[in-house]
Every structure is written in structure tokens, then in C-alpha cells.
Design a protein around this motif. Structure first.
Motif, mmCIF file in Angstrom:
data_model
loop_
_atom_site.group_PDB
_atom_site.id
_atom_site.type_symbol
_atom_site.label_atom_id
_atom_site.label_comp_id
_atom_site.label_asym_id
_atom_site.label_seq_id
_atom_site.Cartn_x
_atom_site.Cartn_y
_atom_site.Cartn_z
ATOM 1 N N TYR A 41 32.778 22.021 -14.500
ATOM 2 C CA TYR A 41 33.765 23.098 -14.480
ATOM 3 C C TYR A 41 33.900 23.721 -15.870
ATOM 4 O O TYR A 41 33.872 24.950 -16.026
ATOM 5 N N CYS A 90 32.723 27.449 -16.418
ATOM 6 C CA CYS A 90 33.882 28.350 -16.443
ATOM 7 C C CYS A 90 34.444 28.571 -17.843
ATOM 8 O O CYS A 90 35.034 29.620 -18.110
ATOM 9 N N LYS A 111 36.003 26.697 -8.054
ATOM 10 C CA LYS A 111 36.126 27.552 -9.237
ATOM 11 C C LYS A 111 34.757 27.825 -9.869
ATOM 12 O O LYS A 111 34.502 28.919 -10.363
ATOM 13 N N ALA A 130 33.114 31.473 -10.406
ATOM 14 C CA ALA A 130 32.665 31.854 -11.746
ATOM 15 C C ALA A 130 31.179 32.196 -11.746
ATOM 16 O O ALA A 130 30.749 33.140 -12.426
#
Length: 355
Positions: free
Chosen positions: A118, A122, A203, A207
Motif C-alpha cells: 500500500y 500509494c 486502495k 491508485a
């Protein structure tokens, strides 16, 4: 009487053949679990290119899965096939504690890998700060300490069966738990890590789509290649997480439900769902080898004893494609794989990951 004796003899021989088949089949699974995960540990330890924050979690995960194959699965195999427990009450508790601890540690590592990806995808500018060596080491300690607390403490002190009125013979090792432990342990060991992984990968997916649109309007090839590698790594780990959910969800669902239905779940159902969970520990190293070129080359070098040949060193480039052209075994395996899957509309996610 003779006919009845023949039928009984036939049934006995058939049962013996079934037991032999199960021992052989499960033994192969155990060997694959131990050898595959040991190759992951060996590859990351030896090759400098594989020594990254993400692969620190991967190596610790492989240690947990390898210990599942060494310390848990052999005794579970005997219990499943023989239908009874030969190793005493104390070792039954120890085995159950190791089972819960190591499987939970494996799940925790997968959630840490998702957390790591992540930040890499991101928040790439904050990645080196958020995933420093000290923080990675701390997360790995948590991945081992929390599973140990929810396994050895309650199980060795019989807190997990407080209030359970079911009496079991000494030659039976069944992991019964009360309602409180079933709910709390399942939440900590599976459902909370599952939620972390699902949020992280959702997420990452959003992204990746946003970055893909930005890259399409950019002419910077280096940035495009970097983001392509990050998205491919995220997709590969997403597949690993998907496999994890498929194989562990049935067990933890029954684990919560069983105390509320007066422990009426059949033993064979428990065994099937438990071994499905064990399969996840067997599959992880093969998923790495299939979808990651660097791991694939490292595995092949160790299996072919090529690390001892001149020109091989811990600092060598594993992702270089020219060397693969000189490896007939690699070319043959990849040719068959592409013919079977990539050229027959196999999912795009695997097609990209194999490039």
C-alpha cells in the motif's frame, strides 16, 4: 461364513489401500510445503537483489509456513488418517498451540505484505520513511508475538475450553473452543487481517488505475517501467491474498459457528477445512516462483546447484532476460505455460505478471 469373511477381507484391504494413498498424498504435500518455503528463505538470504523490505516479510512468512510443514502437518496427517491421537494429552495441547500460532503468524505476515505494498504504490515518497528497517523488524516481531499470545497462553491453561461440557477420550485430539475464544481468536487471527488486506488492495487497485492514466500521458519511460513493476507486484500479491481467502475462509467460518450449534460439525468436515488451510502454506512459494522472474530464477539456480558454478554470486542480476535464453529448462517450462494459459485468454492479471 466364507462369503462374509471374503467381504470383510476385501473391505480391510480396500481400507488399507485408502490409508496408504492418503499417507502418500499428504506426505507429498508436506514435502512440497517444507522444500518450497525453504527455497524462499534460501533465495532471499543468498541473493542481495531479493533483500528488500517486502521480502523481509516474505522470508518471515516462509519461515512460518515451513514450520507448519515440519511441526504441525505430519502429526495432523496421522490424526486425520488414523482417526485417533497417539501422542498424549500434553502434546495434543502443544500441537494445537503450534497449529494456531503458526497459521495465525502466516496470516499476519500476509496482511503486513499488503500494508507494505500500500505504501509502495500509494505513497511512494513516504515509503522509505514508513518502511524503515526498524519498523519492518517491529512489524515482524508483532507478527510472531500476537499469535503466540492468543495460542499458547489460552490453550496451555485450558482457557479456550472453559465452560465446554464435551468430554473427549485421551486418544482423541480435537480442538474444541468455547464461544468467546472462537469469536475473539477468529477475529484476531483471520477477520481483522482479512479486512486490512481487502482495504489495502482496494486502495492499491484505485491508485494503480489513477497512475496508469497519468503514465499514459507521460513520456518518461523510466517512470512508466517503475510503476509497471509496482502494479505487477501488487497484482501478484493480490492473487496470493485471494488464494488465502479461498482456502482459509471455510475453516474460520466453521470455527465460529460450531460452538453455537453445540459442536455438531462432523470431524471429516473439520479435517477437510483444516487441510484446505494448510494448502495455503504449500502454495505461497509456488506462487512466488510462478509470477516473479527473480524468484523463479533463484529457485532454478538452487535446484540445479548453479549457485556453485563460476559467475554465480549473491550480487548477480536475477531479472536479466538474456541468461534465460541460455537455460533450456526455463524456456521449455515457460513455453508450455504460455501455450496452456497465456495464449488461451487466461486472465490478464496473470498474463501481465508473467512478462
Amino acid at each position: 461364513t466364507t462369503g462374509t469373511g471374503n467381504v470383510m477381507l476385501f473391505c480391510s484391504l480396500q481400507n488399507q489401500a485408502s490409508r496408504i494413498f492418503l499417507y502418500a498424498f499428504l506426505s507429498v504435500g508436506i514435502v512440497c510445503t517444507v522444500v518450497g518455503n525453504f527455497l524462499v528463505v534460501l533465495s532471499i538470504t543468498y541473493f542481495k537483489q531479493l533483500q528488500s523490505p517486502t521480502n523481509s516479510f516474505v522470508m518471515s512468512l516462509a519461515v512460518a509456513d515451513c514450520l507448519v510443514g515440519l511441526l504441525v502437518m505430519p502429526y495432523s496427517m496421522i490424526r486425520t488418517i488414523e482417526g485417533c491421537w497417539y501422542f498424549g494429552v500434553l502434546f495434543c495441547r502443544l500441537h494445537s498451540s503450534l497449529d494456531v500460532m503458526l497459521c495465525t503468524a502466516s496470516i499476519f505476515h500476509l496482511s503486513c505484505i499488503a500494508f507494505d505494498r500500500y505504501y509502495a504504490v500509494c505513497n511512494p515518497l513516504l515509503y522509505s520513511l514508513k518502511m524503515s528497517r526498524s519498523r519492518v523488524a517491529l512489524l515482524i516481531v508483532v507478527c510472531w508475538a500476537v499469535p503466540m499470545l492468543i495460542s499458547f497462553g489460552p490453550i496451555m491453561l485450558d482457557l479456550h475450553i472453559a465452560g465446554v461440557d464435551v468430554l473427549l477420550p485421551e486418544d482423541v485430539c480435537v480442538f474444541l473452543v468455547n464461544r468467546i475464544y472462537a469469536v475473539m481468536a477468529s477475529l484476531v487471527a483471520f477477520y481483522l487481517p482479512m479486512a486490512i488486506m481487502l482495504v489495502a488492495y482496494w486502495k492499491i487497485f484505485k491508485a494503480a488505475k489513477r497512475q496508469a492514466r497519468q503514465i499514459n500521458s507521460s513520456k518518461k519511460q523510466r517512470h512508466r517501467n517503475t510503476m509497471k513493476r509496482e502494479r505487477k507486484a501488487a497484482k501478484t500479491l493480490g492473487i496470493i491474498m485471494g488464494v488465502f481467502l479461498i482456502f482459509w475462509m471455510p475453516f474460520f467460518t466453521v470455527n465460529i459457528v460450531d460452538p453455537f450449534i453445540e459442536y455438531s460439525t462432523e470431524v471429516v468436515v473439520w479435517d477437510i477445512f483444516l487441510w484446505l488451510g494448510y494448502i495455503n502454506s504449500s502454495l505461497n512459494p509456488f506462487l512466488y516462483g510462478l509470477f516473479n522472474r527473480s524468484f523463479r530464477r533463484a529457485f532454478l539456480m538452487f535446484m540445479g546447484c548453479r549457485v556453485c558454478l563460476p559467475g554465480s554470486s549473491p550480487g548477480m542480476e536475477l531479472s536479466h532476460t538474456r541468461k534465460e535464453a541460455n537455460e533450456p529448462a526455463v524456456n521449455c517450462c515457460m513455453f508450455i505455460f504460455k501455450k496452456m494459459f497465456l495464449e488461451n485468454n487466461f486472465p490478464l492479471i496473470i498474463r501481465e505478471a508473467s512478462n
